[in-house]
Write a protein that holds these residues in place. Structure first.
Motif, mmCIF file in Angstrom:
data_model
loop_
_atom_site.group_PDB
_atom_site.id
_atom_site.type_symbol
_atom_site.label_atom_id
_atom_site.label_comp_id
_atom_site.label_asym_id
_atom_site.label_seq_id
_atom_site.Cartn_x
_atom_site.Cartn_y
_atom_site.Cartn_z
ATOM 1 N N LEU A 149 -68.150 50.934 69.931
ATOM 2 C CA LEU A 149 -68.128 49.495 69.624
ATOM 3 C C LEU A 149 -66.777 48.845 69.917
ATOM 4 O O LEU A 149 -66.736 47.769 70.520
ATOM 5 C CB LEU A 149 -68.566 49.249 68.175
ATOM 6 C CG LEU A 149 -70.088 49.343 67.952
ATOM 7 C CD1 LEU A 149 -70.411 49.093 66.471
ATOM 8 C CD2 LEU A 149 -70.855 48.373 68.838
ATOM 9 N N PRO A 150 -65.650 49.462 69.522
ATOM 10 C CA PRO A 150 -64.362 48.828 69.861
ATOM 11 C C PRO A 150 -64.149 48.709 71.369
ATOM 12 O O PRO A 150 -63.629 47.694 71.841
ATOM 13 C CB PRO A 150 -63.332 49.767 69.239
ATOM 14 C CG PRO A 150 -64.076 50.590 68.253
ATOM 15 C CD PRO A 150 -65.499 50.636 68.669
ATOM 16 N N VAL A 151 -64.557 49.737 72.133
ATOM 17 C CA VAL A 151 -64.408 49.678 73.590
ATOM 18 C C VAL A 151 -65.284 48.557 74.154
ATOM 19 O O VAL A 151 -64.859 47.774 75.013
ATOM 20 C CB VAL A 151 -64.763 51.040 74.242
ATOM 21 C CG1 VAL A 151 -64.857 50.918 75.749
ATOM 22 C CG2 VAL A 151 -63.722 52.087 73.857
ATOM 23 N N LEU A 152 -66.505 48.439 73.642
ATOM 24 C CA LEU A 152 -67.406 47.369 74.103
ATOM 25 C C LEU A 152 -66.803 45.996 73.801
ATOM 26 O O LEU A 152 -66.902 45.076 74.619
ATOM 27 C CB LEU A 152 -68.780 47.507 73.438
ATOM 28 C CG LEU A 152 -69.670 48.639 73.960
ATOM 29 C CD1 LEU A 152 -70.936 48.746 73.115
ATOM 30 C CD2 LEU A 152 -70.033 48.426 75.430
ATOM 31 N N ALA A 153 -66.184 45.861 72.638
ATOM 32 C CA ALA A 153 -65.579 44.573 72.272
ATOM 33 C C ALA A 153 -64.463 44.210 73.248
ATOM 34 O O ALA A 153 -64.363 43.060 73.703
ATOM 35 C CB ALA A 153 -65.047 44.640 70.841
ATOM 36 N N VAL A 154 -63.635 45.208 73.592
ATOM 37 C CA VAL A 154 -62.557 44.958 74.552
ATOM 38 C C VAL A 154 -63.148 44.558 75.907
ATOM 39 O O VAL A 154 -62.668 43.620 76.556
ATOM 40 C CB VAL A 154 -61.648 46.205 74.698
ATOM 41 C CG1 VAL A 154 -60.695 46.050 75.877
ATOM 42 C CG2 VAL A 154 -60.872 46.447 73.419
ATOM 43 N N ILE A 155 -64.204 45.243 76.331
ATOM 44 C CA ILE A 155 -64.837 44.943 77.620
ATOM 45 C C ILE A 155 -65.342 43.495 77.652
ATOM 46 O O ILE A 155 -65.167 42.778 78.639
ATOM 47 C CB ILE A 155 -65.998 45.923 77.896
ATOM 48 C CG1 ILE A 155 -65.437 47.313 78.193
ATOM 49 C CG2 ILE A 155 -66.868 45.440 79.050
ATOM 50 C CD1 ILE A 155 -66.491 48.402 78.243
ATOM 51 N N LEU A 156 -65.936 43.068 76.538
ATOM 52 C CA LEU A 156 -66.509 41.727 76.468
ATOM 53 C C LEU A 156 -65.450 40.638 76.618
ATOM 54 O O LEU A 156 -65.703 39.572 77.173
ATOM 55 C CB LEU A 156 -67.232 41.568 75.125
ATOM 56 C CG LEU A 156 -68.520 40.764 75.157
ATOM 57 C CD1 LEU A 156 -69.540 41.426 76.071
ATOM 58 C CD2 LEU A 156 -69.095 40.621 73.744
ATOM 59 N N VAL A 157 -64.244 40.905 76.111
ATOM 60 C CA VAL A 157 -63.159 39.929 76.191
ATOM 61 C C VAL A 157 -62.418 40.048 77.520
ATOM 62 O O VAL A 157 -62.084 39.052 78.169
ATOM 63 C CB VAL A 157 -62.164 40.127 75.021
ATOM 64 C CG1 VAL A 157 -60.973 39.187 75.156
ATOM 65 C CG2 VAL A 157 -62.875 39.915 73.696
ATOM 66 N N MET A 158 -62.185 41.299 77.938
ATOM 67 C CA MET A 158 -61.349 41.549 79.120
ATOM 68 C C MET A 158 -62.049 41.163 80.420
ATOM 69 O O MET A 158 -61.414 40.636 81.346
ATOM 70 C CB MET A 158 -60.999 43.050 79.119
ATOM 71 C CG MET A 158 -60.241 43.532 80.331
ATOM 72 S SD MET A 158 -59.858 45.301 80.164
ATOM 73 C CE MET A 158 -61.487 46.021 80.294
ATOM 74 N N THR A 159 -63.366 41.420 80.488
ATOM 75 C CA THR A 159 -64.062 41.237 81.762
ATOM 76 C C THR A 159 -64.027 39.794 82.284
ATOM 77 O O THR A 159 -63.694 39.592 83.452
ATOM 78 C CB THR A 159 -65.522 41.721 81.668
ATOM 79 O OG1 THR A 159 -65.517 43.072 81.235
ATOM 80 C CG2 THR A 159 -66.219 41.607 83.001
ATOM 81 N N PRO A 160 -64.358 38.787 81.464
ATOM 82 C CA PRO A 160 -64.320 37.424 82.005
ATOM 83 C C PRO A 160 -62.932 37.039 82.507
ATOM 84 O O PRO A 160 -62.811 36.367 83.541
ATOM 85 C CB PRO A 160 -64.739 36.561 80.814
ATOM 86 C CG PRO A 160 -65.542 37.467 79.950
ATOM 87 C CD PRO A 160 -64.901 38.810 80.102
ATOM 88 N N VAL A 161 -61.899 37.499 81.812
ATOM 89 C CA VAL A 161 -60.535 37.187 82.228
ATOM 90 C C VAL A 161 -60.251 37.794 83.602
ATOM 91 O O VAL A 161 -59.761 37.122 84.518
ATOM 92 C CB VAL A 161 -59.510 37.722 81.187
ATOM 93 C CG1 VAL A 161 -58.089 37.481 81.662
ATOM 94 C CG2 VAL A 161 -59.754 37.074 79.829
ATOM 95 N N LEU A 162 -60.590 39.078 83.764
ATOM 96 C CA LEU A 162 -60.365 39.759 85.040
ATOM 97 C C LEU A 162 -61.206 39.127 86.148
ATOM 98 O O LEU A 162 -60.745 38.946 87.279
ATOM 99 C CB LEU A 162 -60.734 41.241 84.928
ATOM 100 C CG LEU A 162 -59.776 42.131 84.152
ATOM 101 C CD1 LEU A 162 -60.382 43.517 83.979
ATOM 102 C CD2 LEU A 162 -58.436 42.218 84.888
ATOM 103 N N HIS A 163 -62.448 38.778 85.814
ATOM 104 C CA HIS A 163 -63.370 38.232 86.811
ATOM 105 C C HIS A 163 -62.862 36.898 87.330
ATOM 106 O O HIS A 163 -62.815 36.663 88.543
ATOM 107 C CB HIS A 163 -64.756 38.083 86.180
ATOM 108 C CG HIS A 163 -65.823 37.725 87.153
ATOM 109 N ND1 HIS A 163 -66.265 36.432 87.324
ATOM 110 C CD2 HIS A 163 -66.531 38.477 88.017
ATOM 111 C CE1 HIS A 163 -67.209 36.409 88.254
ATOM 112 N NE2 HIS A 163 -67.391 37.639 88.687
#
Ligand code: CTP
Ligand code: MG
Length: 180
Positions: A149-163
């Protein structure tokens, strides 16, 4: 703690991040929908091609294998136990990312958006949802171990920024027609 979460999230998602960028570079050729329409709009549009999809998937797979080769030294240097990719997990992440992006184009065409039109939210997360769903279906044990869950939370925030960042850069470099 947060640093190791970000490192793990980024590492685990790289095989899903890379395919779309390679598809942009490799795009062209025959569209997947073969020009067919459904209810007056293209099924997918000219922006989803066989070549882009194949090259994108292959690139994601190659990145995963490269990361596996570098796992030991980088895990050691960072002091983080980075995930190693099982082959079918890597394929699921890469191809799943492409499928998510293709699914988004299908939704965009159904909602009357032409090729290249923006769909905020969908554009930034379509490939993440596709990649994660595929990974959990194809390699459930591996995915449950890596995508906590913590990794998924980071992915959810990080991905739009990187994209957003990579697409603006690709647009400025003239590689992409729109900055999204
Ligand atoms: N591309 C491709 N095959 C894919 C995905 C992308 O060939 N499966 C290439 C196409 O040349 C596409 C470019 O990458 O134009 C940019 O991708 P994307 O932004 O996803 O497509 P759009 O052209 O914006 O089309 P859509 O509105 O359907 O997203
Ligand atoms: Mg687009």
């Amino acid at each position: 703690m947060i640093g190791s979460l970000v490192a793990t999230a980024f590492w685990a998602m790289l095989p899903a991040y890379v395919p779309n960028n390679f598809a942009v570079l490799a795009g062209g050729g025959r569209p997947i929908d073969g020009g067919r329409k459904w209810n007056g709009s293209r099924v997918l549009g000219d922006g989803k091609t066989w070549r882009g999809t194949a090259v994108g998937t292959a690139a994601g797979l190659a990145i995963a294998l490269g990361l596996n080769a570098l796992n030991e030294p980088i895990s050691g240097a960072l002091g983080v136990e980075l995930p190693a990719f099982e082959l079918h997990a890597a394929l699921a992440l890469a191809f799943g990312a492409m499928l998510g992006d293709i699914g988004a184009s299908f939704v965009k065409r159904r909602s009357g958006r032409e090729r290249g039109a923006a769909f905020p939210g969908l554009d930034q997360l379509d490939f993440v949802v596709g990649a994660l769903l595929s990974a959990f279906i194809v390699a459930p044990g591996w995915a449950l171990g890596v995508f906590t869950l913590p990794v998924l939370a980071v992915i959810l925030v990080m991905t739009p920024v990187l994209h957003v960042t990579t697409n603006v850069v690709a647009y400025k470099l003239g590689l992409k027609n729109e900055p999204w």
